[in-house]
Design an enzyme around this catalytic site. Structure first.
Site, PDB file in Angstrom:
ATOM      1  N   SER A 108       0.795  -1.236   0.000  1.00 32.66           N
ATOM      2  CA  SER A 108       0.000   0.000   0.000  1.00 32.66           C
ATOM      3  C   SER A 108       0.825   1.283   0.000  1.00 32.66           C
ATOM      4  CB  SER A 108      -0.963   0.012   1.189  1.00 32.66           C
ATOM      5  OG  SER A 108      -2.129  -0.716   0.880  1.00 32.66           O
ATOM      6  N   LYS A 111       0.219   3.738  -2.757  1.00 33.65           N
ATOM      7  CA  LYS A 111      -0.736   4.848  -2.685  1.00 33.65           C
ATOM      8  C   LYS A 111      -0.039   6.204  -2.642  1.00 33.65           C
ATOM      9  CE  LYS A 111      -4.514   2.248  -0.497  1.00 33.65           C
ATOM     10  NZ  LYS A 111      -3.911   0.914  -0.457  1.00 33.65           N
ATOM     11  N   SER A 293      -5.686   4.123   4.153  1.00 38.53           N
ATOM     12  CA  SER A 293      -5.211   3.139   3.175  1.00 38.53           C
ATOM     13  C   SER A 293      -6.390   2.614   2.365  1.00 38.53           C
ATOM     14  CB  SER A 293      -4.474   1.981   3.859  1.00 38.53           C
ATOM     15  OG  SER A 293      -3.656   1.300   2.929  1.00 38.53           O
TER      16      SER A 293
END
Length: 454
Positions: A108, A111, A293
């Site tokens: 993640s 991102k 997230s």
């Protein structure tokens, strides 16, 4: 009586004033100021920068930092594939590197890449719109998805504090009001989710992501991020169709009769708009995507970057568009992604590239990217770092970083101000993590705490 009291009070004030003028123990006499003389400068003492670009304290000693980080990187909880990079945010100089140029699965922390591209391409104040327009035939309207996954049901909107989402109830109410004003009491409702193209799930994703609730099928028309119910992880099989059904129900509650079932249809070109609702601005969406997230929101942002950059709004188009934006920023080297959320295990980013991208986002020369800094979770306080750093109290509130977790993958990328007052960025990445819930996360937290104390 009142007059006597007033006289006594005046006598007291005069006496007290005389005492203050003559009593050196209470007030020291100062020379009369000269009218033409400038007053002496008064030093203004302010706090140093807190997790912001411009921390100009001394650089941490490289030898000491390297020794401590090398020892911490040897933690067996991180496994056999580990990379690290620490950069001076101001100069970009590498303060520490270990496997810093090797591509590692970012999870993640991808991102961060998507969010930087979204802010740089779309701009901080852009909004995503969900609209209702006139259909091709009389009595027909079309619900047009604008790619806003934060579009909320009343229950979901009540749960969310920031940013305030657009709601389907508001859109239905505005639509009903406009239809009634035009003398329309019965309509046929179609829906248009053709803004996005290509598959709704990435070819590089594991098949279990949607069933387990990690992400919804990616569509341009989505309510509550495709969740079966607000607050639950389960996702509907077809978010567009489910959103249409919810809209029809709300329209009926507002006194408009709907005469047919769901039908997917393109809105006519140049169709007259009946009503619309807009999302929070992109900077607030980016903050949410990083703090929570948010996989669904990150995938939507990647597709909007594709649209803005003139590419297909698909997984491949989004990845290509994000790469093109990073290239304009001079930050594309070492970044290879296949989605916007980081769910793809095929994504590869080098630790140095990730740490450098954080530095770009924090640069005083790029204020339009500063929502990246604002959105990163804070150690021990917010988002995906709110429950971490429990045994590292000295680092509470000193680290802003994006976390990343997949099977066998744990990453952490962000920034901190060292004990000497220098802003530095870092990326610690491991993608061969052995089983052991939370152990790798704790090891990454210790690495960040080492940098903060440097």
């Amino acid at each position: 009586m009142a007059l006597v009291t007033l006289v006594l009070l005046q006598i007291f004030v005069v006496a007290a004033g005389a005492h203050l003028l003559t009593g050196d123990a209470l007030v020291r006499r100062e020379p009369e100021p000269v009218a033409s003389a400038k007053p002496p400068p008064v030093p203004v003492i302010t706090a140093g920068p807190v997790l912001a670009a411009g921390g100009n304290g001394p650089l941490p000693a490289k030898g000491t930092l390297a020794q401590r980080l090398t020892k911490a990187l040897g933690d067996p909880a991180l496994g056999g594939s580990v990379g690290a990079a620490v950069l001076d945010a101001q100069s970009g100089a590498v303060l520490f590197g270990s496997g810093a140029g090797e591509g590692i699965t970012p999870a993640s922390t991808t991102k961060v890449v998507t969010s930087v591209a979204a802010l740089a391409s779309l701009g901080s104040d852009a909004r995503l719109s969900t609209r209702v327009v006139r259909g091709a035939s009389p009595g027909t309207i079309v619900l047009v998805g604008g790619g806003d996954p934060t579009l909320a049901s009343p229950r979901a909107a009540a749960r969310q504090v920031h940013p305030r989402p657009a709601t389907l109830a508001t859109l239905a109410s505005r639509t009903a009001r406009a239809l009634k004003a035009a003398g329309t009491a019965r309509v046929t409702v179609a829906y248009d989710d053709f803004l996005y193209t290509g598959p709704r799930t990435a070819a590089t994703w594991k098949p279990g992501y949607v069933p387990e609730g990690s992400v919804a099928p990616v569509t341009a028309l989505m309510l509550d991020e495709g969740r079966v119910s607000p607050g639950q992880s389960g996702r509907v099989a077809d978010p567009s169709r489910a959103t249409h059904a919810a809209f029809v129900s709300l329209l009926s509650k507002n006194g408009i009769k709907v005469s047919s079932s769901a039908r997917r249809s393109r809105a006519p070109a140049g169709a007259r708009e009946i009503a619309r609702v807009d999302s929070a601005p992109v900077y607030a969406l980016v903050e949410r995507a990083l703090t929570l997230s948010d996989n669904d929101l990150s995938e939507a942002l990647a597709r909007h970057v594709a649209i803005k950059e003139g590419r297909p709004a698909s997984f491949d188009g989004g990845a290509a568009a994000v790469g093109a934006v990073l290239a304009r920023l001079g930050a594309a080297e070492g970044v290879r992604v296949f989605d916007g959320s980081g769910l793809s295990p095929r994504n590869r980013i080098t630790p140095e590239a990730l740490a450098r991208l954080v530095a770009v986002a924090a640069s005083p020369d790029r204020p339009g990217l500063h929502a990246i800094v604002a959105g990163m979770p804070i150690s021990g306080f917010s988002g995906t770092l709110g429950h971490r750093f429990d045994r590292l109290r000295s680092a509470h509130g000193l680290v802003r970083a994006k976390t990343g977790t997949l099977d066998g993958v744990n990453t952490l990328a962000g920034m901190t101000t060292t004990r000497g007052g220098r802003l530095v960025t870092f990326a610690f990445m491991a993608d061969d993590v052995p089983p052991g819930w939370g152990k790798a996360e704790a090891a990454l937290d210790r690495l960040a705490a080492v940098v903060a104390s440097g």
